[in-house]
Design a protein around this motif. Structure first.
Motif, PDB file in Angstrom:
ATOM      1  N   VAL A 330     -21.283   5.646  53.022  1.00 18.14           N
ATOM      2  CA  VAL A 330     -20.479   5.528  54.238  1.00 18.14           C
ATOM      3  C   VAL A 330     -19.229   4.701  53.956  1.00 18.14           C
ATOM      4  O   VAL A 330     -18.125   5.030  54.412  1.00 18.14           O
ATOM      5  CB  VAL A 330     -21.313   4.907  55.374  1.00 18.14           C
ATOM      6  N   GLN A 331     -19.399   3.609  53.207  1.00 16.85           N
ATOM      7  CA  GLN A 331     -18.244   2.795  52.823  1.00 16.85           C
ATOM      8  C   GLN A 331     -17.220   3.634  52.067  1.00 16.85           C
ATOM      9  O   GLN A 331     -16.015   3.565  52.325  1.00 16.85           O
ATOM     10  CB  GLN A 331     -18.707   1.633  51.949  1.00 16.85           C
ATOM     11  N   GLY A 332     -17.703   4.443  51.118  1.00 20.05           N
ATOM     12  CA  GLY A 332     -16.814   5.311  50.362  1.00 20.05           C
ATOM     13  C   GLY A 332     -16.108   6.326  51.245  1.00 20.05           C
ATOM     14  O   GLY A 332     -14.922   6.629  51.051  1.00 20.05           O
ATOM     15  N   ALA A 333     -16.828   6.840  52.250  1.00 17.72           N
ATOM     16  CA  ALA A 333     -16.203   7.783  53.181  1.00 17.72           C
ATOM     17  C   ALA A 333     -15.059   7.114  53.938  1.00 17.72           C
ATOM     18  O   ALA A 333     -14.000   7.715  54.146  1.00 17.72           O
ATOM     19  CB  ALA A 333     -17.248   8.324  54.156  1.00 17.72           C
ATOM     20  N   GLY A 334     -15.258   5.861  54.350  1.00 12.22           N
ATOM     21  CA  GLY A 334     -14.197   5.133  55.035  1.00 12.22           C
ATOM     22  C   GLY A 334     -12.978   4.941  54.157  1.00 12.22           C
ATOM     23  O   GLY A 334     -11.834   5.072  54.616  1.00 12.22           O
ATOM     24  N   ILE A 335     -13.226   4.636  52.887  1.00 11.73           N
ATOM     25  CA  ILE A 335     -12.111   4.481  51.948  1.00 11.73           C
ATOM     26  C   ILE A 335     -11.364   5.804  51.784  1.00 11.73           C
ATOM     27  O   ILE A 335     -10.133   5.848  51.812  1.00 11.73           O
ATOM     28  CB  ILE A 335     -12.637   3.972  50.592  1.00 11.73           C
ATOM     29  N   LEU A 336     -12.102   6.888  51.625  1.00 10.22           N
ATOM     30  CA  LEU A 336     -11.465   8.186  51.398  1.00 10.22           C
ATOM     31  C   LEU A 336     -10.728   8.695  52.638  1.00 10.22           C
ATOM     32  O   LEU A 336      -9.809   9.510  52.518  1.00 10.22           O
ATOM     33  CB  LEU A 336     -12.503   9.207  50.944  1.00 10.22           C
ATOM     34  N   GLY A 426     -12.972   4.956  46.123  1.00  8.99           N
ATOM     35  CA  GLY A 426     -14.066   5.797  46.589  1.00  8.99           C
ATOM     36  C   GLY A 426     -15.023   6.167  45.471  1.00  8.99           C
ATOM     37  O   GLY A 426     -16.238   6.242  45.683  1.00  8.99           O
ATOM     38  N   GLY A 427     -14.489   6.368  44.267  1.00 11.05           N
ATOM     39  CA  GLY A 427     -15.341   6.649  43.105  1.00 11.05           C
ATOM     40  C   GLY A 427     -16.261   5.490  42.774  1.00 11.05           C
ATOM     41  O   GLY A 427     -17.442   5.687  42.428  1.00 11.05           O
ATOM     42  N   PHE A 428     -15.750   4.263  42.884  1.00  9.63           N
ATOM     43  CA  PHE A 428     -16.592   3.085  42.662  1.00  9.63           C
ATOM     44  C   PHE A 428     -17.751   3.052  43.661  1.00  9.63           C
ATOM     45  O   PHE A 428     -18.892   2.720  43.306  1.00  9.63           O
ATOM     46  CB  PHE A 428     -15.770   1.801  42.783  1.00  9.63           C
ATOM     47  N   SER A 429     -17.465   3.391  44.919  1.00  6.83           N
ATOM     48  CA  SER A 429     -18.525   3.417  45.929  1.00  6.83           C
ATOM     49  C   SER A 429     -19.593   4.445  45.592  1.00  6.83           C
ATOM     50  O   SER A 429     -20.793   4.197  45.758  1.00  6.83           O
ATOM     51  CB  SER A 429     -17.939   3.727  47.309  1.00  6.83           C
ATOM     52  N   LEU A 430     -19.181   5.615  45.096  1.00  4.37           N
ATOM     53  CA  LEU A 430     -20.139   6.662  44.732  1.00  4.37           C
ATOM     54  C   LEU A 430     -21.030   6.193  43.588  1.00  4.37           C
ATOM     55  O   LEU A 430     -22.257   6.400  43.607  1.00  4.37           O
ATOM     56  CB  LEU A 430     -19.403   7.938  44.341  1.00  4.37           C
TER      57      LEU A 430
END
Length: 451
Positions: A330-336, A426-430
């Protein structure tokens, strides 16, 4: 003497005030730097170290801080380090020269590196593992998120009056904590196994290695990075041979501890790196003022606070691995979602949804990783475990900021550069989500708390 429930909760509030201070100090300085530079005629190299001096000292001394707390008493270390933190804050507000100001920031970083693991290990040894500890760590994480948001807002407001107030602000918060903490925090004896001596060689190797690693990432200094790798390699060799090592390597035999620290590193690469780029985007591309930037990020802080307050219940129901992985996704989605923002991104329709989604993911993942990093370890290892996960976050912050700063110039235009940076974050979050999903799946859900 065992603590009553009321005294335990009051002690938790005191300990959370310390992490509030540490987090607030991370965000206070950035907005005030231009005003400090103008007033004292400081070059950018000195201004940069007002930021990085704190981060380098904080990240470099965390492991040592965790072990010092275990060896010499968490309550004692907490009180002494918080006193030093307040004194350095007061001195910083009174000084008018560049490098003495940097010295106060470095001293505060060292003090925070002692305060943070002492506070976190006091929490983990005061609250039993399970729902009680999960709730306490959720409040602790919430205090950190609130402190960071408060620092962004307060920095903009105070700088409008005088940048010296940014240095003075921690003092009136720290002093009441120092007054009431001795009445609330348990004295306790040093845990069994902490009287076996102090690993001086290991302490020098790991502290020097991490300091140089954070410095190399901040300054993009390859020789410093090489020396850091050599020192950290020497540290591993020393620890394998020591009877009473600073960091017993068997702690990493727990797949949960290792995975939690790796995921925390990826979490910091994503969220701290993203924050660095997002502030540049808001101020440099959209023309936000420092105060407007701080106020614009408030909804993200509120989302973190609300979600972190619910994280304990979700962890009890679904388990650490699932909640941490979902939070990172979800955090990565927010970044993207920031990829939608161009040269004139509208706040209500573009930025606000991205900030709120990011905050929700942040509030789910950070408490989960903190709980996983200290879970299942004996009391005498809690200071060490707390120092490890906090150090992972600080090192991850350095990697994330350095990586995103390095990829931004790859864009053909400023908006393209920001998009590349957001994709990288976003890649880091994934990566963090994958580590959490597979590395923490052995953790069974804690029993559901009853009220």
């Amino acid at each position: 003497m065992p603590l009553t429930d009321g005294r335990r909760q009051a002690a938790l509030m005191v300990l959370c005030a310390a992490v509030f201070l540490d987090s607030m100090d991370l965000s206070l300085m950035g907005v005030a730097l231009p005003a400090i530079g103008r007033d004292l005629s400081l070059p950018e190299s000195v201004l940069q170290w007002l930021m990085s001096g704190y981060a380098v000292a904080y990240g470099g001394f965390l492991l040592l801080g965790g072990r010092v707390a275990d060896l010499f008493g968490r309550r004692r270390v907490f009180l002494l380090s918080l006193t030093v933190f307040a004194a350095a804050s007061l001195a910083g507000g009174l000084l008018s020269a560049g490098w003495p100001l940097v010295v106060t920031r470095v001293i505060k970083g060292v003090a925070a590196a002692l305060t943070a693991p002492a506070a976190l290990s006091l929490i983990t040894t005061t609250f039993a593992e399970g729902p009680q500890r999960n709730r306490a760590l959720g409040v602790y994480s919430l205090a950190g998120a609130t402190g960071y948001t408060a620092g962004l807002i307060a920095s903009g407001l105070l700088t409008e009056i005088s940048w010296r107030l940014v240095f003075f602000l921690p003092v009136p918060i720290a002093v009441p904590v120092l007054v009431v903490a001795p009445l609330l925090l348990p004295r306790g004896l040093r845990p069994p196994g902490t009287r076996e001596g102090f690993d001086a060689a290991g302490a020098v190797a790991v502290t020097g290695g991490v300091l140089l690693l954070v410095f190399a990432l901040t300054e993009r200094n390859r020789p410093a990075g090489l020396v850091a790798v050599l020192l950290l390699g020497a540290f591993v060799a020393i620890e394998r041979r020591r009877h009473a090592p600073l960091v017993p390597l068997e702690v990493f035999r727990s797949g949960t501890v290792a995975a939690a620290n790796l995921a925390a590193l990826a979490w910091a690469c994503a969220t701290i790196g993203w924050q660095f780029v997002a502030v540049l985007y808001l101020q440099g591309e959209l023309g936000y003022s420092a105060l407007s930037t701080g106020l614009g990020i408030v909804p993200m802080g509120l989302a973190i606070v609300i979600t972190a307050n619910l994280a304990g219940r979700l962890i009890a129901r679904w388990g650490l691995g699932r909640v941490a992985a979902a939070g990172m996704l979800v955090q990565g989605a927010g970044i993207l979602l920031f990829l939608r923002a161009g040269a004139g991104g509208a706040y209500l329709t573009v930025l606000l949804p991205a900030l709120v989604v990011h905050g929700v993911g942040n509030g789910l993942s950070f408490p989960s990783l903190n709980i996983a990093a200290v879970g299942g370890l004996p009391d005498e290892r809690q200071g060490l475990a707390s120092g490890l996960v906090t150090s992972s976050v600080q090192i991850g912050a350095g990697i994330g900021v350095a990586a995103l700063a390095a990829v931004m110039p790859l864009g053909e235009s400023a908006p393209a550069g920001y998009r590349i940076a957001f994709l990288t974050a976003g890649g880091f979050s994934l990566v963090g989500a994958l580590i959490a999903a597979y590395g923490l799946r052995s953790r069974h859900p804690a029993p559901v708390a009853t009220t």
